[in-house]
Design a protein around this motif. Structure first.
Motif, PDB file in Angstrom:
ATOM      1  N   VAL A 183       0.813  -1.227   0.000  1.00  0.00           N
ATOM      2  CA  VAL A 183       0.000   0.000   0.000  1.00  0.00           C
ATOM      3  C   VAL A 183       0.844   1.275   0.000  1.00  0.00           C
ATOM      4  O   VAL A 183       0.316   2.352  -0.198  1.00  0.00           O
ATOM      5  N   ARG A 184       2.155   1.155   0.197  1.00  0.00           N
ATOM      6  CA  ARG A 184       2.972   2.379   0.279  1.00  0.00           C
ATOM      7  C   ARG A 184       4.021   2.390  -0.824  1.00  0.00           C
ATOM      8  O   ARG A 184       4.494   1.317  -1.249  1.00  0.00           O
ATOM      9  N   TYR A 185       4.403   3.568  -1.267  1.00  0.00           N
ATOM     10  CA  TYR A 185       5.474   3.653  -2.270  1.00  0.00           C
ATOM     11  C   TYR A 185       6.224   4.976  -2.121  1.00  0.00           C
ATOM     12  O   TYR A 185       5.724   5.911  -1.491  1.00  0.00           O
ATOM     13  N   ILE A 186       7.397   5.030  -2.731  1.00  0.00           N
ATOM     14  CA  ILE A 186       8.163   6.290  -2.816  1.00  0.00           C
ATOM     15  C   ILE A 186       7.942   6.844  -4.224  1.00  0.00           C
ATOM     16  O   ILE A 186       8.004   6.097  -5.205  1.00  0.00           O
ATOM     17  N   SER A 187       7.622   8.159  -4.327  1.00  0.00           N
ATOM     18  CA  SER A 187       7.444   8.744  -5.654  1.00  0.00           C
ATOM     19  C   SER A 187       7.819  10.224  -5.597  1.00  0.00           C
ATOM     20  O   SER A 187       8.509  10.668  -4.699  1.00  0.00           O
ATOM     21  N   ASN A 188       7.350  11.000  -6.601  1.00  0.00           N
ATOM     22  CA  ASN A 188       7.658  12.448  -6.617  1.00  0.00           C
ATOM     23  C   ASN A 188       6.528  13.191  -7.298  1.00  0.00           C
ATOM     24  O   ASN A 188       5.538  12.597  -7.712  1.00  0.00           O
ATOM     25  N   HIS A 189       6.720  14.525  -7.455  1.00  0.00           N
ATOM     26  CA  HIS A 189       5.600  15.373  -7.880  1.00  0.00           C
ATOM     27  C   HIS A 189       5.460  15.515  -9.388  1.00  0.00           C
ATOM     28  O   HIS A 189       4.687  16.335  -9.855  1.00  0.00           O
TER      29      HIS A 189
END
Ligand code: PMT
Length: 421
Positions: free
Chosen positions: A219-225
């Motif tokens: 359910v969680r991830y690392i991302s950007n804008h």
């Protein structure tokens, strides 16, 4: 001529409304298609039947009129218009437009439309000179509305001064000018697109765009804008230049341009696999994506639970493959263009990446600014490349990403043809 120009004529309450009948006749005579919207106040001065007879179209008077909604509802009406002209524009309607109200059909249409709005103020001279009206007039111009007049002169109430609506002939001439300008702008946009035509005919352009998502657990991830807007604009411009376009896109909320081969991906590794899968047929590779440099060493199979008393959590991250650098050193390397997202020493860091990643060009942008770069509609960039051993740079004007992308594709195509083909 106003041939085929679609004009939505808004009439608000004021004695000058009688002149709008003549204005309608002049616009129709000039070839425009006119649909009339009347406020409650306007109907006290002149009947809808007059305008229905003159315009040949039903007159719209209520916001949620079942009959009108069954025909052309208010949103469609707002989209139908090439220009919205409010003549006369009373002090009240100017105040309501300034406040962004949508409490009747006319103000709702002005909020819902993307068309140019022209206003012909008409009111008693003291009302026109009142600071509130003057402030409203300035604010409306700041919104991009265009005021036509008002004129000076004798008024129905016997006063003499500013606030008199321009005569129908003068209004018709100004509306014609506004239509010309609009067509002109449209023509410029068409010219820009037309100037791209053929620049990349028969070529294949592969573009990475948007962010990547690096899973932490289900359910969680690392991302950007990154929104994908820059890459998607480049895809559209490359299509306009006649290229076949592979658009490898991370998860974004925007719609891909019609005609691209869209390859949706989530993680950096998926983006790399997709890039390598089309590299053999790619002539130009443009890496506009904001690729996560790191990912969790291993994504948990189950949602990570908070451990009682555990106040911190350490994530072990490992480096992701560098997609554009991998493409640029591939034995079948295409003409490779990268981006540089920097927050300081933008050109210096970009020049370093140009060499370090073995790129043909790099497009540098300052992502510390909030008005450009990530998830904005505008961008300001500097293009860098090596020419005869010297570093060359070019900085197009800051612009909307769609317009800037056309300049970038033009520059990339020019270098591509010089360098490769
Ligand atoms: O998507 P928008 O909201 O429109 O925002 C546009 C943008 C700011 C994302 C875009 O203009 C931009 O700057 N994209 C590059 C972002 C980035 O990752 O820059 P970078 O300096 O970290 O990476 C340099 C280059 O290497 C980029 O071409 C990048 O795509 C590529 N890269 C980076 C890391 C990695 N693992 N693989 C890569 O291919």
């Amino acid at each position: 001529m106003l041939a085929k120009v679609r004009i939505l004529l808004g009439i608000s309450g004021g004695i000058a409304a009688y002149k709008s009948a003549e204005l309608t006749r002049l616009l129709i005579k000039a070839g425009a298609e006119v649909r009339v919207v009347m406020t409650e106040g306007a109907q006290a001065f002149i009947t809808p039947l007059t305008f229905q007879a003159l315009s040949g179209n039903p007159v719209h008077t209520h916001l949620l009129d079942p009959e009108a909604e069954a025909g052309m509802g208010h949103i469609e009406l707002a989209k139908w218009a090439d220009l919205i002209v409010i003549a006369p524009a009373s002090a009240d309607v100017m105040a309501r437009l300034t406040a962004g109200m949508a409490d009747d059909l006319l103000t709702t249409l002005c909020l819902a439309t993307e068309a140019k709005v022209l206003l012909a103020p008409a009111m008693n001279q003291a009302m026109w000179r009142h600071p509130a009206t003057q402030r409203n007039a300035q604010q409306l111009e700041a919104y991009g509305y265009q005021l036509l007049g008002p004129d000076q002169g004798e008024q129905a109430c016997g006063d003499v001064g500013p606030g008199r609506m321009l005569e129908p002939e003068a209004l018709a001439a100004l509306i014609h000018q506004a239509a010309e300008e609009k067509n002109g702008l449209a023509n410029i946009a068409d010219q820009q697109v037309a100037s791209l035509r053929g620049l990349l005919a028969g070529k294949t352009v592969t573009i990475t765009a948007g962010p990547t998502r690096e899973a932490v657990d289900p359910v969680r991830y690392i991302s950007n804008h990154s929104s994908g807007k820059m890459g998607f604009a480049l895809a559209e411009a490359a299509l306009n230049a006649g290229a076949k376009v592979n658009l490898i896109a991370g998860p974004v909320q925007i719609k891909a341009p019609e005609g691209v081969d869209l390859i949706p991906v989530q993680s950096a590794r998926e983006m790399l696999d997709a890039s390598l899968s089309v590299i053999a047929s790619t002539d130009i590779f443009i890496a506009a994506a904001a690729v996560a440099d790191y990912r969790p060493a291993s994504a948990a199979d189950q949602k990570m639970k908070k451990q009682p008393g555990q106040n911190d959590l350490v994530l072990h991250l490992v480096q992701n493959p560098d997609i554009v650098a991998t493409v640029a050193k591939h034995e079948e390397r295409p003409f490779t263009v990268g981006f540089a997202a920097e927050t300081q020493d933008v050109e210096a860091y970009a020049a370093d990446k140009l060499v370090r990643k073995n790129l043909d060009m790099i497009i540098a942008n300052d992502v510390s600014r909030t008005d450009i770069g990530f998830n904005s509609d505008q961008n300001a960039v500097t293009l860098l490349w090596q020419e005869d051993g010297a570093l060359v740079s070019e900085s197009p004007e800051q612009a909307a990403k769609q317009d800037l992308a056309q300049d970038l594709v033009r520059c990339i195509a020019s270098r591509f043809h010089q360098e490769k083909h």
